[in-house]
Design a protein around this motif. Sequence first.
Motif, PDB file in Angstrom:
ATOM      1  N   ASP A 141      24.975  39.672  39.373  1.00  0.00           N
ATOM      2  CA  ASP A 141      25.817  40.847  39.609  1.00  0.00           C
ATOM      3  C   ASP A 141      27.237  40.313  39.725  1.00  0.00           C
ATOM      4  O   ASP A 141      27.577  39.679  40.719  1.00  0.00           O
ATOM      5  N   TRP A 142      28.072  40.552  38.712  1.00  0.00           N
ATOM      6  CA  TRP A 142      29.403  39.944  38.750  1.00  0.00           C
ATOM      7  C   TRP A 142      30.459  40.835  38.138  1.00  0.00           C
ATOM      8  O   TRP A 142      30.160  41.791  37.436  1.00  0.00           O
ATOM      9  N   THR A 143      31.713  40.502  38.431  1.00  0.00           N
ATOM     10  CA  THR A 143      32.855  41.263  37.943  1.00  0.00           C
ATOM     11  C   THR A 143      33.541  40.502  36.810  1.00  0.00           C
ATOM     12  O   THR A 143      33.241  39.332  36.563  1.00  0.00           O
ATOM     13  N   TRP A 144      34.499  41.158  36.164  1.00  0.00           N
ATOM     14  CA  TRP A 144      35.269  40.486  35.120  1.00  0.00           C
ATOM     15  C   TRP A 144      36.101  39.350  35.700  1.00  0.00           C
ATOM     16  O   TRP A 144      36.319  38.333  35.032  1.00  0.00           O
ATOM     17  N   ASP A 145      36.573  39.481  36.931  1.00  0.00           N
ATOM     18  CA  ASP A 145      37.310  38.378  37.572  1.00  0.00           C
ATOM     19  C   ASP A 145      36.412  37.149  37.703  1.00  0.00           C
ATOM     20  O   ASP A 145      36.846  36.021  37.446  1.00  0.00           O
ATOM     21  N   GLU A 146      35.168  37.385  38.084  1.00  0.00           N
ATOM     22  CA  GLU A 146      34.226  36.266  38.219  1.00  0.00           C
ATOM     23  C   GLU A 146      33.850  35.696  36.849  1.00  0.00           C
ATOM     24  O   GLU A 146      33.687  34.478  36.693  1.00  0.00           O
ATOM     25  N   PHE A 147      33.737  36.565  35.869  1.00  0.00           N
ATOM     26  CA  PHE A 147      33.482  36.104  34.498  1.00  0.00           C
ATOM     27  C   PHE A 147      34.602  35.180  34.035  1.00  0.00           C
ATOM     28  O   PHE A 147      34.349  34.103  33.461  1.00  0.00           O
ATOM     29  N   LEU A 148      35.849  35.563  34.273  1.00  0.00           N
ATOM     30  CA  LEU A 148      36.997  34.748  33.881  1.00  0.00           C
ATOM     31  C   LEU A 148      37.027  33.421  34.628  1.00  0.00           C
ATOM     32  O   LEU A 148      37.399  32.376  34.064  1.00  0.00           O
ATOM     33  N   GLY A 158      35.097  28.291  27.331  1.00  0.00           N
ATOM     34  CA  GLY A 158      34.150  28.951  28.226  1.00  0.00           C
ATOM     35  C   GLY A 158      33.517  30.171  27.589  1.00  0.00           C
ATOM     36  O   GLY A 158      32.340  30.459  27.798  1.00  0.00           O
ATOM     37  N   THR A 159      34.299  30.898  26.772  1.00  0.00           N
ATOM     38  CA  THR A 159      33.759  32.100  26.128  1.00  0.00           C
ATOM     39  C   THR A 159      34.416  32.328  24.771  1.00  0.00           C
ATOM     40  O   THR A 159      35.411  31.683  24.418  1.00  0.00           O
ATOM     41  N   TYR A 160      33.837  33.256  24.042  1.00  0.00           N
ATOM     42  CA  TYR A 160      34.310  33.606  22.705  1.00  0.00           C
ATOM     43  C   TYR A 160      34.170  35.110  22.526  1.00  0.00           C
ATOM     44  O   TYR A 160      33.129  35.686  22.823  1.00  0.00           O
ATOM     45  N   PHE A 184      20.496  34.489  30.870  1.00  0.00           N
ATOM     46  CA  PHE A 184      21.147  35.785  30.657  1.00  0.00           C
ATOM     47  C   PHE A 184      21.706  36.345  31.961  1.00  0.00           C
ATOM     48  O   PHE A 184      21.105  36.195  33.025  1.00  0.00           O
ATOM     49  N   ALA A 185      22.860  37.005  31.841  1.00  0.00           N
ATOM     50  CA  ALA A 185      23.495  37.663  32.992  1.00  0.00           C
ATOM     51  C   ALA A 185      23.898  39.076  32.584  1.00  0.00           C
ATOM     52  O   ALA A 185      24.173  39.332  31.409  1.00  0.00           O
ATOM     53  N   PRO A 186      23.953  40.001  33.533  1.00  0.00           N
ATOM     54  CA  PRO A 186      24.352  41.382  33.202  1.00  0.00           C
ATOM     55  C   PRO A 186      25.789  41.459  32.694  1.00  0.00           C
ATOM     56  O   PRO A 186      26.593  40.547  32.915  1.00  0.00           O
ATOM     57  N   TYR A 187      26.111  42.540  32.045  1.00  0.00           N
ATOM     58  CA  TYR A 187      27.468  42.821  31.583  1.00  0.00           C
ATOM     59  C   TYR A 187      28.373  42.888  32.812  1.00  0.00           C
ATOM     60  O   TYR A 187      28.047  43.553  33.802  1.00  0.00           O
ATOM     61  N   PRO A 188      29.526  42.201  32.816  1.00  0.00           N
ATOM     62  CA  PRO A 188      30.411  42.197  33.989  1.00  0.00           C
ATOM     63  C   PRO A 188      30.964  43.583  34.330  1.00  0.00           C
ATOM     64  O   PRO A 188      31.150  44.433  33.452  1.00  0.00           O
ATOM     65  N   LYS A 189      31.255  43.784  35.615  1.00  0.00           N
ATOM     66  CA  LYS A 189      31.790  45.047  36.113  1.00  0.00           C
ATOM     67  C   LYS A 189      33.294  44.927  36.336  1.00  0.00           C
ATOM     68  O   LYS A 189      33.823  43.831  36.510  1.00  0.00           O
ATOM     69  N   VAL A 190      33.976  46.053  36.387  1.00  0.00           N
ATOM     70  CA  VAL A 190      35.401  46.050  36.695  1.00  0.00           C
ATOM     71  C   VAL A 190      35.605  45.855  38.193  1.00  0.00           C
ATOM     72  O   VAL A 190      36.388  45.008  38.625  1.00  0.00           O
TER      73      VAL A 190
END
Length: 446
Positions: free
Chosen positions: A176-183, A200-202, A304-310
């Motif tokens: 369970d994560w946010t876009w800030d955590e994704f970044l 880290g990502t593409y 796999f991880a869920p789609y990040p939240k705002v």
Amino acid sequence: MKYWAYSLTSALLVTGLLSGCAGGNTQNGAQPASGDKGNQITLKLHFWYNEDQDNWKTVYSEFQKKYPNIKIEAVTAGDNNAAEYLKRLDLAAASGDQIDLMMFSNATYYSQRVAAGIVEPLNEYIAKDGYKVPDEYYMDTTIGDKVFGLPAKKNIYFVMMNKKHLDEAGLLVPKDWTWDEFLDYSKKLTKGEGTNKRYGTYFHTFSQYYHLALSNQPDDYFLVKPDGKTLNIDNSLVRRSLEIRKQAEMVDKSATPYSETISQKLNYRPQYFNEKTSMIVTGDFMIPEAGGSDKVPANFQTVFAPYPKVNKTDPISSITAGDIMAVSSKSKHKQEAYQFVRWYTTEGIQLQGKYIPAWKKADLNKVIDTLIASSKTPDKVDKASLMYTMTNSIPQKYNIPAAFNEELEKAYQKEIERFLLGETDVDTTIKNAVQKGQEIIKNNSK
């Protein structure tokens, strides 16, 4: 001429030329297929898939076991290019070629061809079978009061991650994560310099990557609101989407630069499996490939991880997309074509073993097992994190956009490209996108 308008013009031309050949309802009373091979007919299915790679020949043979008098013949370039396929479909419709069945990879393409009049309403057939689309499928394909197609595969979006890279960086698999955590993850997973740099990502060039924070909202997630008149661009979610791309690509330099993506014509599959990036936002169509393929093997385990939240308090929601299968309004065998549509979107897609069905009665656990088993190296796919992600991601409400949505997306994308290349800032980008969007709405309101 605008693309969808061209489709409409082509279809209307065909309608005008052929109106004397077949009345709109003359085929609706065709008799259902019987168990013998007498009076065998051939239905032509137009789509973009590679038949061998996506196991379609199994679909045809299984269907013909049940309906011996109906043969399915594919019309496809087999290149998995849905956009190019649509050009060929429109040309075939304008030329009067045989089209019995057609598929659409998203709701925009579907609504365009419905507006063009080349798709047959299925209400009569559905009523005879005694079901309602929202009760049977996760995606409601109703436009107005008519159903023109049934949902086939369903895409839930998530994040695929290289477990080896996570372990090296001391990072856990997010639940369970946010876009800030994704970044933050993206920055910590970035390693090396120059040609040896691992990002880290593409972010690929598909439209959803231009409005990441808007794409997975539970409702109202297109660039135009449901009324078809109000833009949905100048808002905090679009702004946040641009900030995510800017932070990753320009500030942290933890995502592959857009300039590099387009100049080198990069693709997400080799970027991920060749370990040039550690994680990608993608859809569940990638599950069978998570263990690698003959072309691109996997030398690491994927989690796999869920789609990040705002926001932290937001629900875990996902983009809901998928294919729609429909019957041509000019088919001479509409009843039989509908039988294939209904069979494929329930039984057939499960026998195919390549996609997550949109049919609610499908056994998800069994489907996931089949998809993982079809991978080149199934042990490289972590089922536990996948099942957690699939069962805890709330699918957004399935909406059908305005027919001009693709035109709007293309205009929006041009402005975002300028932003990603460092030519404009966030405010200017949104201002220009709004101006172009308003012009498109005005032109399509006449």
